[in-house]
Scaffold this active site. Structure first.
Site, PDB file in Angstrom:
ATOM      1  N   LYS A 108       0.864  -1.191   0.000  1.00 45.34           N
ATOM      2  CA  LYS A 108       0.000   0.000   0.000  1.00 45.34           C
ATOM      3  C   LYS A 108       0.890   1.226   0.000  1.00 45.34           C
ATOM      4  O   LYS A 108       1.921   1.262   0.676  1.00 45.34           O
ATOM      5  CB  LYS A 108      -0.889   0.005   1.259  1.00 45.34           C
ATOM      6  CG  LYS A 108      -1.607   1.325   1.519  1.00 45.34           C
ATOM      7  CD  LYS A 108      -2.656   1.657   0.465  1.00 45.34           C
ATOM      8  CE  LYS A 108      -3.302   3.035   0.719  1.00 45.34           C
ATOM      9  NZ  LYS A 108      -4.200   3.425  -0.412  1.00 45.34           N
ATOM     10  N   CYS A 119      -2.622   9.846  -6.500  1.00 48.65           N
ATOM     11  CA  CYS A 119      -3.671   9.568  -5.521  1.00 48.65           C
ATOM     12  C   CYS A 119      -4.752  10.634  -5.668  1.00 48.65           C
ATOM     13  O   CYS A 119      -4.478  11.834  -5.521  1.00 48.65           O
ATOM     14  CB  CYS A 119      -3.137   9.583  -4.088  1.00 48.65           C
ATOM     15  SG  CYS A 119      -4.468   9.226  -2.905  1.00 48.65           S
TER      16      CYS A 119
HETATM   17  O1  LIG Z   1      -7.658   6.770  -1.519  1.00 46.08           O
HETATM   18  C1  LIG Z   1      -6.594   6.106  -1.642  1.00 46.08           C
HETATM   19  O2  LIG Z   1      -5.888   5.723  -0.684  1.00 46.08           O
HETATM   20  C2  LIG Z   1      -6.190   5.819  -3.049  1.00 46.08           C
HETATM   21  N1  LIG Z   1      -7.165   5.370  -3.877  1.00 46.08           N
HETATM   22  C3  LIG Z   1      -6.944   5.154  -5.219  1.00 46.08           C
HETATM   23  O3  LIG Z   1      -7.833   4.748  -5.971  1.00 46.08           O
HETATM   24  N2  LIG Z   1      -5.685   5.389  -5.709  1.00 46.08           N
HETATM   25  C4  LIG Z   1      -4.678   5.832  -4.938  1.00 46.08           C
HETATM   26  O4  LIG Z   1      -3.542   6.047  -5.449  1.00 46.08           O
HETATM   27  C5  LIG Z   1      -4.927   6.059  -3.541  1.00 46.08           C
HETATM   28  I1  LIG Z   1      -3.374   6.688  -2.328  1.00 46.08           I
END
Ligand SMILES: O=C(O)c1[nH]c(=O)[nH]c(=O)c1I
Length: 311
Positions: A44, A130
């Site tokens: 993650k 993100c």
């Molecule tokens: O909301 C999130 O943690 C997230 N959700 C996404 O769909 N892509 C991302 O790069 C991330 I950092």
């Protein structure tokens, strides 16, 4: 059949892995990835400090995919560095990926320094896409900011590095982004992240399905497949051959894996379908991919990689 695929000095038994954020939050999820049939895995996206993420509900499964505004919940870079250190000791021959991200320019650099100064010997994916940190635009939609971060990173980062990109929708954007990326010794790009800031509604209550950002969140799954195919194809047509491509978006069957490779992908990540089916999906995808290769008369990936035909 030979499903091996190579990125830089790393060769993987097969091209499949999880998409960062899915089945990779903690030791239990990461161990389940290790036990799966995937060719590699990624953690993650980690920030310098742990983050709780956005208020729930922040994820919803949809008929044709998923919507999420997780808000970058993660256990912090030290947790994931500890995990990969243990993993590397037990699996010296198998490289894995670490995903990193900063909510500010300085944090991006700080978290990259932590990896550079560590014993991590795998590949690093910096997340420039993100969509769910309130108030923070997706870095890769800002060319100047992208250049600023990549200039700073390559002034000290010597380990294999790739970037996680958001989807692009205009050919001029592909040209502009590829021209930037071709200036750096990137090991790979990963295209694509979720389609930012979609919105879905509960039919019973006329309410947005997820709580953060008034219901806005990244869209994944089948909705994403046509855009992922195009982004992989467009970047393969524009990037230097030494920059490999990880294709992500809309994979649910072996045919989907095959099509991303046909567009030029070296490796293929699975997000929504992995979340919905669990890590056993990788065994199914490998069986289906090999069946498709056999149907088409191929015995390895380079025979058909990038071989999309046009009319
Ligand atoms: O909301 C999130 O943690 C997230 N959700 C996404 O769909 N892509 C991302 O790069 C991330 I950092």
């Amino acid at each position: 059949l030979d499903l091996t695929t190579t990125i830089g000095n790393y060769t993987f038994a097969n091209p499949l892995m999880n998409a960062s954020g899915v089945n990779c939050f903690d030791k239990d999820e990461l161990d389940a990835m290790v036990a799966s049939a995937s060719g590699s895995m990624v953690t993650k996206s980690a920030t310098v400090k742990p983050r709780p993420g956005n208020p729930e509900p922040r994820y919803a499964d949809l008929t044709l995919g998923s919507i999420n505004s997780m808000g970058l919940p993660n256990l912090g870079i030290d947790y994931y560095l500890d995990y990969v250190a243990t993993y590397q000791a037990a699996h010296p021959a198998d490289a894995i990926f670490m995903s990193i991200v900063g909510t500010t320019f300085d944090d991006n650099i700080a978290v990259a320094h932590r990896i550079q100064d560590s014993d991590f010997a795998g590949l690093t994916e910096i997340n420039l896409s993100c969509p769910n940190v309130p108030g923070e635009p997706q870095t890769a939609y800002d060319p100047a900011q992208t250049v600023k971060i990549l200039d700073a990173l390559f002034s000290f980062f010597t380990k294999p590095l790739g970037v996680k990109l958001p989807p692009f929708f205009d050919l001029a954007q592909f040209d502009q982004m590829a021209a930037i990326l071709n200036r750096y010794p990137l090991a790979f790009i990963n295209t694509m992240n979720s389609i930012g800031n979609g919105l879905m509604i509960d039919a019973e209550t006329d309410t947005a399905l997820i709580k953060p950002k008034g219901g806005f969140g990244g869209i994944g799954g089948a909705y994403a497949k046509p855009i992922a195919l195009a982004n992989v194809r467009a970047f393969r047509q524009r990037l230097n051959s030494n920059i490999r491509i990880i294709g992500t978006g809309g994979v649910h069957t072996g045919r989907d894996v095959y099509e991303l490779i046909l567009c030029g992908a070296d490796m293929v990540q699975v997000g929504t379908a992995l979340h919905q089916e669990g890590p056993q999906i990788f065994a199914r995808l490998l069986t289906e991919l090999q069946a498709e290769m056999t149907r088409k008369g191929y015995t390895n990936l380079p025979e058909f990689r990038g071989a999309l035909k046009t009319l």
